[in-house]
Design an enzyme around this catalytic site. Structure first.
Site, PDB file in Angstrom:
ATOM      1  N   GLU A  19      17.035 -18.703 -48.223  1.00  0.00           N
ATOM      2  CA  GLU A  19      17.027 -17.724 -49.274  1.00  0.00           C
ATOM      3  C   GLU A  19      17.109 -18.572 -50.257  1.00  0.00           C
ATOM      4  O   GLU A  19      16.003 -18.332 -51.598  1.00  0.00           O
ATOM      5  CB  GLU A  19      17.417 -16.197 -49.313  1.00  0.00           C
ATOM      6  CG  GLU A  19      17.163 -15.933 -47.361  1.00  0.00           C
ATOM      7  CD  GLU A  19      15.697 -15.357 -47.546  1.00  0.00           C
ATOM      8  OE1 GLU A  19      14.555 -15.495 -49.385  1.00  0.00           O
ATOM      9  OE2 GLU A  19      14.820 -15.248 -46.694  1.00  0.00           O
ATOM     10  N   CYS A 175      -1.924 -11.358 -49.222  1.00  0.00           N
ATOM     11  CA  CYS A 175      -1.545 -10.601 -50.965  1.00  0.00           C
ATOM     12  C   CYS A 175      -1.556 -11.563 -51.494  1.00  0.00           C
ATOM     13  O   CYS A 175      -1.070 -11.500 -52.531  1.00  0.00           O
ATOM     14  CB  CYS A 175      -1.537  -9.900 -50.600  1.00  0.00           C
ATOM     15  SG  CYS A 175      -1.176  -8.053 -52.619  1.00  0.00           S
ATOM     16  N   CYS A 182      -8.497  -9.004 -48.799  1.00  0.00           N
ATOM     17  CA  CYS A 182      -8.063  -8.218 -48.428  1.00  0.00           C
ATOM     18  C   CYS A 182      -9.505  -7.558 -47.626  1.00  0.00           C
ATOM     19  O   CYS A 182      -8.564  -6.403 -47.159  1.00  0.00           O
ATOM     20  CB  CYS A 182     -10.036  -7.371 -50.059  1.00  0.00           C
ATOM     21  SG  CYS A 182      -8.774  -7.406 -51.645  1.00  0.00           S
ATOM     22  N   CYS A 185      -6.723  -8.096 -44.434  1.00  0.00           N
ATOM     23  CA  CYS A 185      -5.561  -6.798 -44.572  1.00  0.00           C
ATOM     24  C   CYS A 185      -5.172  -5.750 -43.693  1.00  0.00           C
ATOM     25  O   CYS A 185      -6.093  -4.695 -43.545  1.00  0.00           O
ATOM     26  CB  CYS A 185      -5.125  -6.194 -46.336  1.00  0.00           C
ATOM     27  SG  CYS A 185      -3.982  -6.108 -46.627  1.00  0.00           S
ATOM     28  N   CYS A 191      -4.663   0.638 -49.953  1.00  0.00           N
ATOM     29  CA  CYS A 191      -4.068   0.324 -50.739  1.00  0.00           C
ATOM     30  C   CYS A 191      -5.276   0.816 -52.263  1.00  0.00           C
ATOM     31  O   CYS A 191      -5.775   0.997 -52.272  1.00  0.00           O
ATOM     32  CB  CYS A 191      -4.642  -1.126 -50.693  1.00  0.00           C
ATOM     33  SG  CYS A 191      -4.532  -2.145 -52.129  1.00  0.00           S
TER      34      CYS A 191
END
Length: 445
Positions: A19, A175, A182, A185, A191
């Site tokens: 990370e 996204c 889209c 998705c 959304c």
């Protein structure tokens, strides 16, 4: 490694390293660094034993070098003050470990320890802002708090780590900022930004066909709730209304970035020949704090405003620290310039070259300053140096190669010119001798 590791502390350490490396850095660039890091320091205990020089050497080229330093500081703290056990909650991770912010703490706690807590990074911000049609500045404290509240309310309590990773992956692969997928998705039905796009398509089709307004025309736009509720701190600002050509990319609102400051630095590739004849370069260590802390570089001088006109003389004076004698300005050869952009600085390195001869005072002596050393090209490349220094060495080598080629061409041209001149001179000489001979044998004529 993080998912397959059974030891909780080693699992948390692996997630922590990944990370931190992924902050401001693309996955493709991180993979090789992560693998080398984990091979060299597979545990917190091994990293705690490492020197900062070793950490910087491995981190060289990854950028944002303070990240590696803080990882090592954190490992030493865990080993010396926490008996080698990582903090178990996001709150403790953020409080106790240097360089660990809210996002990193949430990622480590949810993935390694299963704590039910959300995460908010750039990818998650994009997903949530589009899903909830949040058009206000995502860096504002009110919006940031709202996004964290949403993330915490949505996280799957049974598999928080998997859910958080899925959210980040959704933002990274589906996204996306400019060309979102889209139709593919899995959460498009939830959304609001996508629904707005569908509404625009329906209304455009009805207008084109001359049909009466449908139910969609009576629905308020996502940025119009301010007119119905009186105010809204999360919708698109009236100064930046919905742009149909952008679609869902209207969200999140683009934040105006602060322009990076402009800097110029004079740098010298200072070279000498070793006993064996191999070229060596002088590198010096930067201060232990600030930009590129602790890294090695060619002797460099940050130029003050207006100092550019006296650049060579300023650099010559600066080099006396290591050369130990006056450096004539005329001996500095201009190589070129290299531009390197840091997160907040646009820096131009003006490069010069100086070759030290054997007769010069410090040529065959070790430089006494502890923060400097002579290195071969191989040693330079394995040292803790920044990407900017690698660019400078590459620029110098290109210049040196061209300069050498130009000299070879000039020598050949001079040789060819000389060879063409000699027969003509010989012919003139012969003609002169013949005339002298004629006059000598015919004195009366």
């Amino acid at each position: 490694m993080a998912t397959s590791e059974t030891d909780a502390d080693r699992r948390a350490y692996a997630v922590w390293v990944s990370e931190i490396m992924l902050q401001q850095t693309q996955v493709a660039s991180v993979i090789s660094y992560y693998n080398r890091w984990m091979q060299k320091w597979p545990t917190l205990q091994e990293l705690a034993k490492a020197s900062l020089e070793e950490v910087n050497e491995l981190w060289s080229g990854l950028g944002y070098y303070s990240r590696g330093k803080r990882l090592q500081e954190g490992a030493r703290k865990v080993v010396s003050q926490m008996a080698g056990h990582m903090p178990r909650t996001a709150e403790e991770l953020q409080k106790l470990l240097p360089g660990v912010g809210k996002y990193t703490a949430g990622a480590v706690a949810s993935i390694a320890f299963g704590q039910v807590t959300g995460v908010v990074d750039g990818n998650v911000i994009r997903v949530l802002c589009r899903a909830r049609a949040i058009g206000a500045d995502p860096t504002s404290s009110a919006v940031a708090d709202r996004l964290w509240a949403l993330a915490n309310s949505l996280v799957d309590p049974t598999h928080p780590g998997d859910f958080n990773q899925a959210m980040m992956e959704l933002g990274a692969t589906v996204c996306t900022p400019k060309t979102p997928l889209c139709t593919e998705c899995p959460v498009k039905q939830h959304c609001r930004a996508y629904h707005r796009v569908e509404k625009d398509l329906v209304l455009s089709g009805e207008r084109l066909l001359g049909k009466a307004a449908s139910k969609y025309s009576h629905l308020p736009d996502v940025e119009e709730c301010a007119t119905t509720t009186g105010s809204c701190s999360f919708c698109l600002p009236t100064s930046e209304p919905w742009d149909p050509s952008l679609g869902v990319a209207n969200f999140p609102r683009k934040v105006t970035k602060k322009k990076p400051r402009i800097e110029h630095t004079a740098t010298c590739v200072l070279q000498r020949r070793s006993i064996g004849g191999e070229p060596e370069y002088l590198i010096v260590q930067r201060p232990s704090s600030g930009l590129l802390a602790g890294l090695w570089e060619f002797p460099s001088l940050l130029l003050e405003p207006g100092q550019e006109k006296q650049l060579k003389s300023a650099l010559a004076g600066h080099l006396q620290t290591w050369v130990g004698s006056d450096v004539a300005v005329r001996r500095l050869q201009h190589v070129g310039e290299v531009l390197h952009v840091f997160s907040h600085i646009r820096k131009t390195y003006v490069i010069y070259f100086l070759n030290l001869n054997k007769e010069e005072e410090n040529c065959d002596k070790e430089v006494e300053l502890p923060a400097s050393r002579w290195v071969t090209k191989t040693e330079f490349q394995s040292s803790a140096i920044s990407t900017a220094m690698k660019k400078i060495l590459k620029a110098y080598e290109a210049w040196s190669s061209k300069t050498s080629s130009d000299k070879v061409v000039k020598r050949k041209r001079d040789t060819l010119h000389a060879s063409h001149s000699k027969p003509e001179e010989a012919s003139v000489c012969k003609r002169q001798l013949s005339l002298d001979s004629f006059l000598a044998t015919n004195p009366k004529n």
